[in-house]
Design a protein around this motif. Structure first.
Motif, PDB file in Angstrom:
ATOM      1  N   ASP A 135      -7.535   0.536  -2.622  1.00  0.00           N
ATOM      2  CA  ASP A 135      -8.762   1.265  -2.922  1.00  0.00           C
ATOM      3  C   ASP A 135      -9.912   0.271  -2.993  1.00  0.00           C
ATOM      4  OD1 ASP A 135      -8.565  -0.022  -5.341  1.00  0.00           O
ATOM      5  OD2 ASP A 135      -7.952   1.757  -6.471  1.00  0.00           O
ATOM      6  N   ASP A 136     -11.128   0.747  -3.199  1.00  0.00           N
ATOM      7  CA  ASP A 136     -12.301  -0.124  -3.137  1.00  0.00           C
ATOM      8  C   ASP A 136     -12.190  -1.308  -4.100  1.00  0.00           C
ATOM      9  OD1 ASP A 136     -13.370   1.474  -1.223  1.00  0.00           O
ATOM     10  OD2 ASP A 136     -14.686   2.603  -2.578  1.00  0.00           O
ATOM     11  N   GLN A 137     -11.788  -1.023  -5.333  1.00  0.00           N
ATOM     12  CA  GLN A 137     -11.687  -2.089  -6.315  1.00  0.00           C
ATOM     13  C   GLN A 137     -10.542  -3.036  -5.990  1.00  0.00           C
ATOM     14  OE1 GLN A 137     -13.952  -2.605  -8.755  1.00  0.00           O
ATOM     15  NE2 GLN A 137     -12.867  -4.546  -9.073  1.00  0.00           N
ATOM     16  N   GLY A 138      -9.440  -2.496  -5.467  1.00  0.00           N
ATOM     17  CA  GLY A 138      -8.298  -3.338  -5.116  1.00  0.00           C
ATOM     18  C   GLY A 138      -8.646  -4.330  -4.021  1.00  0.00           C
ATOM     19  N   ASN A 188       2.147   1.589  -3.470  1.00  0.00           N
ATOM     20  CA  ASN A 188       1.100   1.934  -4.430  1.00  0.00           C
ATOM     21  C   ASN A 188      -0.227   2.026  -3.690  1.00  0.00           C
ATOM     22  OD1 ASN A 188      -0.794   2.116  -6.495  1.00  0.00           O
ATOM     23  ND2 ASN A 188       0.293   0.702  -7.840  1.00  0.00           N
ATOM     24  N   PRO A 189      -0.656   3.241  -3.313  1.00  0.00           N
ATOM     25  CA  PRO A 189      -1.877   3.405  -2.516  1.00  0.00           C
ATOM     26  C   PRO A 189      -3.129   2.830  -3.171  1.00  0.00           C
ATOM     27  CG  PRO A 189      -0.592   5.426  -2.518  1.00  0.00           C
ATOM     28  CD  PRO A 189       0.045   4.517  -3.520  1.00  0.00           C
ATOM     29  N   ARG A 190      -3.114   2.661  -4.485  1.00  0.00           N
ATOM     30  CA  ARG A 190      -4.293   2.117  -5.152  1.00  0.00           C
ATOM     31  C   ARG A 190      -4.514   0.641  -4.817  1.00  0.00           C
ATOM     32  NH1 ARG A 190      -3.510   3.608 -11.351  1.00  0.00           N
ATOM     33  NH2 ARG A 190      -1.407   2.899 -10.779  1.00  0.00           N
ATOM     34  N   TRP A 240       0.829  -1.212   0.000  1.00  0.00           N
ATOM     35  CA  TRP A 240       0.000   0.000   0.000  1.00  0.00           C
ATOM     36  C   TRP A 240       0.862   1.259   0.000  1.00  0.00           C
ATOM     37  CZ3 TRP A 240      -0.724   3.543   4.203  1.00  0.00           C
ATOM     38  CH2 TRP A 240      -1.677   4.532   3.949  1.00  0.00           C
TER      39      TRP A 240
END
Length: 355
Positions: A55-58, A50-52, A47
């Motif tokens: 995310d919700d989709q991750g 790469n903070p994504r 994380w």
């Protein structure tokens, strides 16, 4: 967790057994906590890079990717605690997925009924495969490794013969069935909820029912279990039937998750499943471990794969890391087993001298 058969609550022997059980439980709780800690650190590191990743989709993708592996790990754990193994689960998933795909392809009415019948078909195929393996292992006394490896190739051959190169695409599968693999409730996908329900139910059975505890007794000491009156053959047969049923169910969910089905779906997954179970603390020599630990192992391996993709690391390293974790887990199990055996002998000697 090693679980012993019920014993009468009298005598010094019972106190020693309870003490031994407490020691073993503590060791494997620590093992599961360490796996959860490693998983948390991996997620945190990825994380930060790469903070994504979270995310919700991750998060949704991570849960969906882990669900089927968690299901298979639960079924495999029940077999492994009896000091056996099932290498046919990947091929059972492929056969079940293709059978369910052929059954529901082009359906445009009674979708809910077709969905339930498709799942029932997958489970029935899995149970049939599990009963064949279980009968050969328990009644035929053929080594589990040989039986299930042979079943792996037999089922794969049947699947290839049936498919004849045919592929079932998502366009052939009703939307409501595909919705089971992509939809959810209150933002939580269905598949993780299904996996969690099976996980909790299996854990409760193994801990709370005598027949579940007997599986651990068989893996810990088959001869002692036989002398205690445990129906070893029936229990081992039941363990394989359960593993097959879970694999067949996972095949039906594979269809819902991916839509596209070919003859070699889940090819090679049997080794990933075994790795998840062993990494999760279920000893390959039987008798110890929990399905919760196996689920953590499955989640850890899935997260490693997702993290490597996010970090743009060569996919080769996923297999290398999985192999390294498997070797480390087996080595740790062996070291812990030897040390616990020595500790329990010393404790028994002290109890004997004090008697």
């Amino acid at each position: 967790m090693t679980t012993l058969l019920d014993q009468p609550p009298t005598g010094t022997g019972t106190g020693g057994a309870r003490s031994a059980r407490s020691l073993v439980d503590a060791v494997f709780r620590a093992r599961e906590i360490s796996i959860a800690g490693a998983l948390a650190l991996l997620i945190l590191f990825t994380w930060i890079s790469n903070p994504r990743f979270l995310d919700d989709q991750g998060v949704k993708d991570l849960l969906l990717n882990a669900s089927i592996l968690v299901l298979l790990a639960v079924g495999q754990s029940v077999v492994v605690v009896t000091r056996n193994i099932d290498l046919s689960v990947g091929s059972v998933v492929g056969l079940s997925a293709f059978a369910c795909g052929k059954f529901v392809a082009g359906t445009d009415h009674g979708v809910l009924t077709v969905l339930l019948l498709g799942i029932a078909l997958g489970i029935a195929l899995g149970i049939a495969c599990g009963l064949v393996s279980g009968a050969l292992v328990s009644f035929g006394r053929v080594p589990a490794l040989v039986v299930t490896l042979g079943m792996l190739y037999i089922i794969q051959g049947l699947d290839y013969w049936w498919a004849q190169g045919e592929q079932i695409s998502a366009n052939d599968v009703p939307d409501r069935i595909l919705g089971l693999g992509s939809g959810g409730v209150l933002g939580v996908p269905y598949l993780p909820l299904i996996a969690l329900a099976l996980l909790a139910g299996t854990a409760y059975f193994l801990r709370s029912y005598r027949s579940g505890r007997e599986l651990y007794a068989i893996g810990s000491n088959p001869e002692a279990a036989r002398l205690a009156g445990v129906p070893i053959r029936r229990r081992v047969l039941g363990a394989y039937a359960f593993s097959g049923a879970v694999a067949g169910f996972a095949g039906a969910l594979w269809l819902a998750r991916f839509g596209t089905v070919v003859a070699d779906n889940a090819h090679g997954w049997e080794l990933t499943v075994v790795s998840a179970v062993v990494v999760g603390g279920v000893a390959i020599t039987g008798g110890t471990g929990t399905v919760w630990g196996a689920a953590l192992g499955a989640l850890l391996l899935t997260t490693i794969g997702s993290a490597l993709i996010v970090l743009k690391v060569d996919a080769f390293w996923q297999g290398a890391i999985t192999g390294a974790l498997l070797l480390a887990a087996i080595s740790v199990d062996r070291i812990v087993s030897l040390r616990m055996t020595a500790a329990l002998r010393k404790r028994s000697a002290r109890h004997g001298n004090g008697a």
